[in-house]
Design a protein around this motif. Structure first.
Motif, short mmCIF file in Angstrom:
data_model
loop_
_atom_site.label_atom_id
_atom_site.label_comp_id
_atom_site.label_asym_id
_atom_site.label_seq_id
_atom_site.Cartn_x
_atom_site.Cartn_y
_atom_site.Cartn_z
N ALA A 115 -65.51 54.18 -14.99
CA ALA A 115 -66.90 54.08 -15.33
C ALA A 115 -67.22 53.79 -16.87
N SER A 116 -66.35 54.46 -17.76
CA SER A 116 -66.85 54.38 -19.16
C SER A 116 -66.09 52.95 -19.74
N ALA A 146 -71.55 58.88 -12.71
CA ALA A 146 -70.95 57.41 -12.61
C ALA A 146 -70.99 56.69 -11.26
N VAL A 147 -71.08 57.35 -10.12
CA VAL A 147 -71.02 56.87 -8.77
C VAL A 147 -72.24 56.97 -8.27
N THR A 148 -73.06 57.82 -8.52
CA THR A 148 -74.19 57.79 -7.73
C THR A 148 -75.50 57.33 -8.64
N GLU A 149 -75.34 57.71 -9.94
CA GLU A 149 -76.61 57.30 -10.88
C GLU A 149 -75.89 56.31 -12.20
N PRO A 150 -75.52 55.15 -12.04
CA PRO A 150 -75.18 54.27 -13.05
C PRO A 150 -75.85 54.15 -14.28
N LEU A 151 -76.93 54.28 -14.04
CA LEU A 151 -78.24 53.95 -15.32
C LEU A 151 -78.14 55.23 -16.19
N TYR A 153 -75.55 57.35 -16.09
CA TYR A 153 -74.27 57.65 -16.77
C TYR A 153 -74.36 56.88 -18.08
N LYS A 154 -74.87 55.55 -17.93
CA LYS A 154 -75.05 54.48 -19.08
C LYS A 154 -75.57 55.39 -20.16
#
Length: 164
Positions: A115-116, A146-151, A153-154
């Motif tokens: 994800a990073s 990273a899997v459930t909340e990509p925004l 995580y960003k």
């Protein structure tokens, strides 16, 4: 032995001689219906039948045999073999409880790294910058983000990038 009788005499329900079916087994008179349905009871000739109930030498044996349920061959019902199998199974369980923790951590690291990299940062640089910015998120939480909340995580990656 009980003498064989003719078919006509076997229809009587209240005779003193017990009724036999073709296999030589006594039929229960109380269970015979209107149509003469035969219900089998004990065999006419006494035979030696072993009880299906298992008796154990001690409660320790009983407990160990119950722990060996599902094992194959003699490992499920012979104490000396079951003892070895159960001891080995407990060793595997002890070892694999620790291995499972390692495997989860490896999975979390792979997910965070993948994800990073989508945001242009490697895993090692991300973790280093998180430590420098006092962002205390462990690998499990990072992987879940990273899997459930990509925004979300960003946003974490951008906050960590301030130190890079």
């Amino acid at each position: 032995p009980i003498p064989k009788r003719s078919r006509a005499s076997s229809v009587q329900q209240h005779s003193s001689v017990p009724r036999l079916n073709r296999g030589g087994q006594v039929m229960l008179r109380s269970c015979l219906g209107r149509l003469g349905a035969s219900v089998l009871s004990t065999p006419a000739v006494p035979t030696t039948v072993f009880s299906p109930v298992r008796f154990f030498a001690s409660n320790k044996h009983k407990k160990l045999i119950s722990m060996a349920k599902g094992y194959r061959n003699r490992a499920k019902n012979v104490y000396s073999v079951a003892l070895q199998r159960v001891q080995k199974a407990l060793q595997y369980a002890y070892r694999d409880r620790r291995t499972r923790k390692r495997e989860y951590r490896k999975d979390w690291i792979m997910r965070v790294n993948a994800a990073s990299r989508q945001h242009g940062v490697t895993y090692s640089k991300l973790v280093h910058s998180l430590g420098q910015n006092n962002i205390e998120l462990n690998r499990k939480v990072l992987a879940d983000l990273a899997v459930t909340e990509p925004l979300s995580y960003k946003a974490v990656v951008l906050a960590a990038n301030k130190a890079i």
